[in-house]
Scaffold this active site. Structure first.
Site, PDB file in Angstrom:
ATOM      1  N   GLU A 128      -5.645   1.254   2.111  1.00  0.00           N
ATOM      2  CA  GLU A 128      -5.110  -0.398   3.186  1.00  0.00           C
ATOM      3  C   GLU A 128      -5.784   0.505   4.642  1.00  0.00           C
ATOM      4  OE1 GLU A 128      -2.483  -2.366   5.881  1.00  0.00           O
ATOM      5  OE2 GLU A 128      -2.666  -0.088   5.700  1.00  0.00           O
ATOM      6  N   GLU A 129      -4.756   1.724   5.178  1.00  0.00           N
ATOM      7  CA  GLU A 129      -4.831   2.937   6.655  1.00  0.00           C
ATOM      8  C   GLU A 129      -6.898   3.392   6.234  1.00  0.00           C
ATOM      9  OE1 GLU A 129      -2.928   2.392   8.437  1.00  0.00           O
ATOM     10  OE2 GLU A 129      -0.660   2.705   7.823  1.00  0.00           O
ATOM     11  N   HIS A 140       0.479  -0.854  -0.150  1.00  0.00           N
ATOM     12  CA  HIS A 140       0.278  -0.208   0.093  1.00  0.00           C
ATOM     13  C   HIS A 140       1.125   1.097  -0.210  1.00  0.00           C
ATOM     14  CE1 HIS A 140       0.342   1.810   4.214  1.00  0.00           C
ATOM     15  NE2 HIS A 140       0.578   0.269   4.607  1.00  0.00           N
ATOM     16  N   ASP A 156       6.352   3.293   6.632  1.00  0.00           N
ATOM     17  CA  ASP A 156       4.663   2.375   6.671  1.00  0.00           C
ATOM     18  C   ASP A 156       3.676   3.283   5.865  1.00  0.00           C
ATOM     19  OD1 ASP A 156       2.199   0.998   7.194  1.00  0.00           O
ATOM     20  OD2 ASP A 156       1.620   2.178   9.552  1.00  0.00           O
ATOM     21  N   HIS A 185       2.812   4.812  13.167  1.00  0.00           N
ATOM     22  CA  HIS A 185       0.978   5.553  12.762  1.00  0.00           C
ATOM     23  C   HIS A 185       2.021   7.485  13.406  1.00  0.00           C
ATOM     24  CE1 HIS A 185      -1.563   3.317  11.479  1.00  0.00           C
ATOM     25  NE2 HIS A 185      -0.695   3.518  10.904  1.00  0.00           N
TER      26      HIS A 185
END
Length: 494
Positions: free
Chosen positions: A326-327, A280, A292, A451
């Site tokens: 995706e998140e 992603h 990420d 995150h």
């Protein structure tokens, strides 16, 4: 990596590991520098891809994604300028390498955040920093003010019994993560009369906070947000001394966001036996998301670029995919799988997933071919064996990771498509046993910047970035020639 609600945010995976050479007997061609002319074609291409795809070569793509993100709002959330700029870079690079790039457009349910504020109003005033859960019910404008209560039983507040003997009617309850999904926590709290929920994320870092989401959104009953461990523990200590009053102003709107996946196919290889490899490209809106999932997106791009000169050697089509959203509930890969006809699902040989491949306090995790309920789709464990074998030949130990519901392999697994891949870790806390295997720091998350705003280029561990990238490039080359031991189709090794 999605913050899907889960029962234990910081559960340490089982410590079983694969030692060098312990997975399977390897041919000479799988050992670096020993590829022979007589080696099977799948091994020859696999080794060539593993040598040409490196962390050093992929770094330029990650730097480009970092620049695009920084210049366009500092994140790559879907629908944002950062997402668009990053997707354009991927598209330009693929086009220059000879690929035709397709945008697969779709819409998904989203949540606009209007307010996430809180403050202690008595006995002494101070500001709090809540993070509202996506799809939470909103407070009135200006917020609601109420006393704070904590469960009398288990602090997680998953059952009505946890509140037995405690007056929570009209109050804001403070609970911990674990034991059940946050959706259940706020349903239980609403049933015992609470007005809102604050949840302690209970991370090793006392200042870390994470955004959760309600699943399904229609089960949202009362406002809910998270607090860092430091703020939660202070608030709980204050409640133990006497009445505490808090104002929470938590508001958002359900909405719909339009975005797109990026897909690029090799022009050669069997279309009826397609190998899909994906990562992603989106991030959450609180971070540049270099680990990420910028690192995986960059490595996937480098793999596609280095495969272009090898198209003539492919027996099976390879489809490279950069997933959106995706998140936001793994929406992009789910949309892709949902659009496949039954025949197209059968023609998908396998799926390879790259997720958070460069975590600074990493564990060398290989998806183990199993779900929490048992074996994954047939062939998944063989994918795991082969990737583990690549690492074992290089004397690099690995640990297994379930095919869980936290990344883009999940829709493929649910559709019965063999799946595997690598993941260096998110919020799992590193154990002393893992320190012996991989180094790093025990008691800290595998990615302490998960995150968070600190997920910049400085957060990327270049050693595991290179190792995971080479392993997945090896897998792309191997399965681009042969998938016969995965699905019984696609050029058996001679």
């Amino acid at each position: 990596m999605t913050g899907l609600p889960r029962r234990n945010l910081f559960r340490v995976a089982a410590p079983a590991f694969v030692a060098a050479g312990a997975v399977l007997a390897l041919t000479a061609a799988t050992v670096p520098g020993r590829a022979a002319a007589s080696a099977p074609p799948a091994d020859v291409l696999a080794e060539k891809m593993s040598r040409s795809v490196t962390g050093e070569n992929a770094w330029r793509h990650l730097e480009a994604l970092s620049r695009a993100t920084a210049a366009n709002g500092g994140h790559r959330a879907d629908g944002s300028p950062g997402y668009e700029a990053s997707a354009q870079y991927v598209t330009r690079t693929l086009t220059a390498a000879g690929y035709q790039v397709k945008r697969q457009e779709f819409s998904f349910p989203d949540y606009d955040i209007l307010s996430e504020k809180a403050s202690v109003t008595a006995p002494e005033t101070r500001q709090l920093k809540p993070v509202i859960a996506r799809f939470s019910v909103s407070t009135p404008v200006g917020g609601l003010t109420a006393g704070v209560a904590v469960p009398s039983g288990k602090p997680t507040g998953c059952t009505a019994d946890d509140y037995a003997g405690t007056d929570v009617k009209g109050k804001i309850v403070l609970v911990d993560v674990d034991d059940c999904f946050i959706t259940q926590k706020q349903i239980v709290a609403s049933e015992v009369g609470a007005a809102a929920v604050l949840m302690n994320v209970n991370a090793p870092n006392p200042d870390l906070n994470l955004r959760y989401r309600m699943v399904p959104p229609e089960d949202a009953r009362i406002p809910i947000a998270t607090l860092s461990r430091g703020e939660s523990e202070q608030l709980k200590a204050d409640v133990a001394k006497g009445p505490v009053t808090v104002n929470v102003d938590l508001r958002g709107n359900n909405t719909t966001t339009k975005t797109y996946n990026l897909l690029a196919d090799t022009p050669t290889g069997r279309a009826d036996n397609t190998v899909v490899m994906g990562a992603h490209i989106d991030s959450v809106d609180t971070t540049p998301g270099m680990n990420d999932n910028g690192a995986a997106s960059a490595m996937l791009l480098e793999t596609a670029v280095k495969m272009a000169p090898e198209w003539k050697h492919l027996k099976n089509r390879v489809r490279f995919a950069w997933w959106a959203a995706e998140e936001k509930g793994i929406s992009g890969s789910q949309y892709y799988v949902d659009q496949l006809s039954p025949e197209q699902r059968r023609q998908t040989a396998l799926y390879l997933n790259l997720e958070m491949i460069a975590s600074p306090n990493f564990a060398r995790q290989v998806y183990n071919g199993r779900t929490s309920d048992g074996p994954g789709p047939a062939g998944s464990e063989r994918i795991s064996e082969l990737i583990n074998g690549h690492f074992a030949a290089r004397k690099l130990p690995t640990v297994g990771l379930d095919l869980d519901g936290r990344s883009d392999h999940s829709p493929f697994v649910e559709a019965g498509i063999p799946s595997g891949g690598v993941n260096a870790g998110a919020d799992t806390v590193k154990s002393p046993e893992w320190v012996k295997l991989f180094g790093g720091k025990a008691g800290e998350m595998l990615d302490p910047c998960y995150h968070q705003a600190c997920d910049t280029l400085a957060n990327v561990n270049r050693t595991i970035f290179d190792q995971n990238g080479r392993a997945m490039a090896w897998a792309a080359g191997r399965f681009g020639v042969d998938t016969s031991d995965i699905n019984g189709t696609g050029t058996a090794v001679k």
